[in-house]
Design an enzyme around this catalytic site. Structure first.
Site, PDB file in Angstrom:
ATOM      1  N   HIS B 123       1.063  -1.277  -0.084  1.00 25.42           N
ATOM      2  CA  HIS B 123      -0.260   0.006  -0.068  1.00 25.42           C
ATOM      3  C   HIS B 123       0.925   1.153   0.032  1.00 25.42           C
ATOM      4  CE1 HIS B 123      -2.982   2.735   1.826  1.00 25.42           C
ATOM      5  NE2 HIS B 123      -3.956   2.056   1.658  1.00 25.42           N
ATOM      6  N   ASP B 200       2.827  -4.752   8.295  1.00 27.11           N
ATOM      7  CA  ASP B 200       1.740  -4.150   8.161  1.00 27.11           C
ATOM      8  C   ASP B 200       0.375  -4.975   8.130  1.00 27.11           C
ATOM      9  OD1 ASP B 200      -0.572  -2.558   7.140  1.00 27.11           O
ATOM     10  OD2 ASP B 200       0.180  -1.992   5.113  1.00 27.11           O
ATOM     11  N   GLN B 203      -4.758  -5.542   6.469  1.00 30.78           N
ATOM     12  CA  GLN B 203      -5.555  -6.463   6.022  1.00 30.78           C
ATOM     13  C   GLN B 203      -5.600  -7.906   6.383  1.00 30.78           C
ATOM     14  OE1 GLN B 203      -7.705  -5.750   3.647  1.00 30.78           O
ATOM     15  NE2 GLN B 203      -7.013  -3.437   3.416  1.00 30.78           N
ATOM     16  N   LYS B 226     -10.520  -1.483  10.148  1.00 27.86           N
ATOM     17  CA  LYS B 226     -10.736  -2.433   9.288  1.00 27.86           C
ATOM     18  C   LYS B 226     -11.042  -3.654  10.196  1.00 27.86           C
ATOM     19  CE  LYS B 226      -7.510  -0.710   5.868  1.00 27.86           C
ATOM     20  NZ  LYS B 226      -8.151  -0.375   4.728  1.00 27.86           N
ATOM     21  N   CYS B 364      -4.915   2.324  -3.658  1.00 25.91           N
ATOM     22  CA  CYS B 364      -3.620   3.138  -3.230  1.00 25.91           C
ATOM     23  C   CYS B 364      -2.283   2.135  -3.220  1.00 25.91           C
ATOM     24  CB  CYS B 364      -3.896   3.191  -1.613  1.00 25.91           C
ATOM     25  SG  CYS B 364      -5.028   4.678  -1.350  1.00 25.91           S
TER      26      CYS B 364
END
Lengths: 143, 406
Positions: B123, B200, B203, B226, B364
């Site tokens: 991202h 990260d 997700q 999220k 993104c």
């Protein structure tokens, strides 16, 4: 689904598939590139100005059906016009995509296909991209 | 026992709403997730019953608010199996988390010529902060390439992870392709050369069980919204010894132990990184969401979401006009796709009229779009409150789009 059919009329789909005045000309006097970072749409406008007459206008780009057909229809409308006339057509177009056609006497019939765009606020920017870029190209002073 | 999706749907009030006149079919879960009633109630409860600032006052409500805020920290600590609660720092989101790491750890410990390694499917939030660091102190940003399935190409991994590599910062699950990355293997290699490992988890936190000690990451970031929590709150996990040895990101109130005009002594971690009045209800409500998810169980959630993913993937493969972008073997419930030359924005506009929310655009991840030489994709991403029936409506919607453009 009426709104969808209103937005994606035959004319729009036709210009999307077979865009008019498409491609980079060998010679041109003015150029501008427009970009919508939100969706990745990109358009390039090439003008051939003779004093205040738009002798030729062509475009290239990648984008959705609305932005592509709008740029294509724009070129058919503005070719051969004076800059002053072109600006008036642009104003009429903006009025249509922002507020629709109710109570409006549309002078250029070809613009009527954009009467439904106002029902899709997120798509107005797609419809105006080519026209904004045309306006930018008029300011291009390179020649 | 089959997954109790009908019961779960009752926990999410928005799922009874209509959009564009049709029952909402929310397939934009990779962008943000909908909220369970328990989270909404938690916010209302805080503002209605015990609202006060935290860490400050001796009166009862302030103490309750502080307790609730710190309880949320404990819930998160247990959820990702951190060693101590001090390793959990509240941020505004994953983006702020990565910026914090780049600006504190990065500026203190990295020097010209040091390498930071990311992947081609990051991202933008895990690319741009490092580019800024490259401009400022001359670090070199490198990336692991991917193939056309959306899987990492690891042929040159031993060149990419070398003695100059100081940070390996990697997305766990690609937001635009759904690929689950082999993070354990990459972090093991990173540790052999002494690099710091940043995950990260934006997700993955809502799909996969994450154990920071098992993964062996030094930092981890995610965004609350999220994982069924509020916007504006996120989490930075950092190993205690790292957090203690890096400077604060922002300075001011609440992050100090003592201030005089001559000098200031900072508070201990995690308060050192929580300057100013915090997003108190955000943290408390995020705790409620995570507890809710934990009670259902991430293994069950993942298994059910995989059923949805497989069903939708197979249905889409039956439509000749569909090309799925991102076909890795190991995927989370994300499907990016193209419908021949129909632009994603036209797809999204037509699906909206069926009440279907999908994301259209570049997500993104411009480098990913560039890799596949496409301007944008349409992306459907599933959560555990989605159903097979909804996917059937979605598939019909795709067929309508194709019909419109015929």
């Amino acid at each position: 689904m009426d709104a969808i059919n209103e937005l994606y009329q035959e004319v729009i789909l036709d210009h999307n598939k077979n865009p008019r005045n498409y491609g980079k000309p060998e010679a041109y006097t003015n150029f501008a590139e427009g970009f919508n970072p939100l969706c990745g749409d990109r358009v390039e406008i090439y003008l051939n100005l003779d004093n205040d007459i738009i002798k030729d206008i062509k475009f290239e780009g990648k984008g959705c059906a609305i932005s592509k057909s709008s740029a294509s229809i724009m070129t058919t409308l503005l070719k051969g016009k004076t800059i002053q006339d072109a600006k008036e057509i642009y104003s009429e177009f903006l009025e249509i995509v922002m507020h629709g056609c109710d109570g409006l006497e549309v002078k250029d019939e070809d613009l009527e296909v954009f009467c439904g765009v106002k029902d899709f606020p997120t798509r107005v920017k797609c419809a105006t991209l080519g026209w904004h870029t045309f306006e930018e190209a008029l300011k291009d002073q390179k020649v | 026992m089959s997954f109790p999706v009908d019961l779960i749907r009752k926990d999410f009030p928005i799922l009874t709403r209509k959009m564009s006149g049709k029952p909402l079919i929310y397939l934009d879960n990779a962008a943000t997730t909908q909220k369970p009633q328990i989270m909404i109630d938690t916010i209302v409860d805080f503002y209605s019953n015990y609202y006060a600032n935290i860490h400050r006052s001796v009166y009862e409500f302030s103490q309750i608010a502080t307790e609730q805020y710190e309880t949320a920290r404990t819930i998160i600590k247990e959820f990702i199996n951190a060693e101590t609660t001090e390793e959990i720092v509240f941020t505004r989101g994953a983006t702020e988390g990565i910026n914090l790491i780049a600006n504190t750890y990065g500026k203190k410990f990295l020097k010209k010529g040091d390498e930071v390694l990311v992947t081609e499917m990051e991202h933008h939030s895990n690319i741009v902060p490092w580019q800024e660091l490259a401009k400022e102190i001359g670090i070199i940003l490198r990336y692991i390439p991917m193939n056309d399935n959306g899987e990492l190409v690891l042929d040159n991994i031993d060149d990419l992870i070398n003695e100059k590599t100081k940070i390996v910062s990697i997305v766990h699950v690609s937001n635009s392709l759904g690929t689950v990355l082999p993070i354990k293997m990459l972090f093991d290699k990173a540790k052999k050369v002494g690099a710091i490992c940043v995950l990260d988890a934006s997700q993955s936190i809502q799909h996969l069980n994450i154990d920071v000690q098992e993964i062996g990451c030094d930092f981890l970031v995610f965004s609350g919204h999220k994982i069924y929590g509020p916007t504006g709150i996120g989490v930075l996990y950092g190993k205690s010894n790292l957090l203690e040895n890096i400077p604060p990101y922002q300075t001011g109130g609440d992050m100090i132990r003592s201030v005089s005009f001559e000098r200031t002594i900072y508070a201990d971690v995690p308060q050192k990184f929580e300057a100013g009045t915090q997003h108190i209800e955000g943290a408390i409500a995020l705790g409620a969401s995570i507890r809710y998810i934990h009670n259902i169980g991430l293994e069950k959630i993942f298994a059910y979401e995989h059923e949805l993913l497989n069903y939708a993937t197979n249905k889409m493969k039956e439509i000749p006009e569909v090309t799925i972008i991102g076909t890795a073997k190991n995927k989370a419930s994300v499907i990016s796709f193209m419908l021949e030359d129909i632009h994603p924005h036209d797809v999204g506009t037509i699906l909206d009229k069926f009440g279907i929310a999908v994301r259209t655009g570049q997500h993104c991840t411009e480098p990913v779009m560039k890799h596949f030489n496409i301007p944008a994709t349409t992306r459907a991403s599933f959560a555990f409150y989605n159903t097979i029936d909804e996917i059937n409506v979605f598939i019909n919607g795709i067929k309508e789009v194709i019909e419109t453009f015929k």
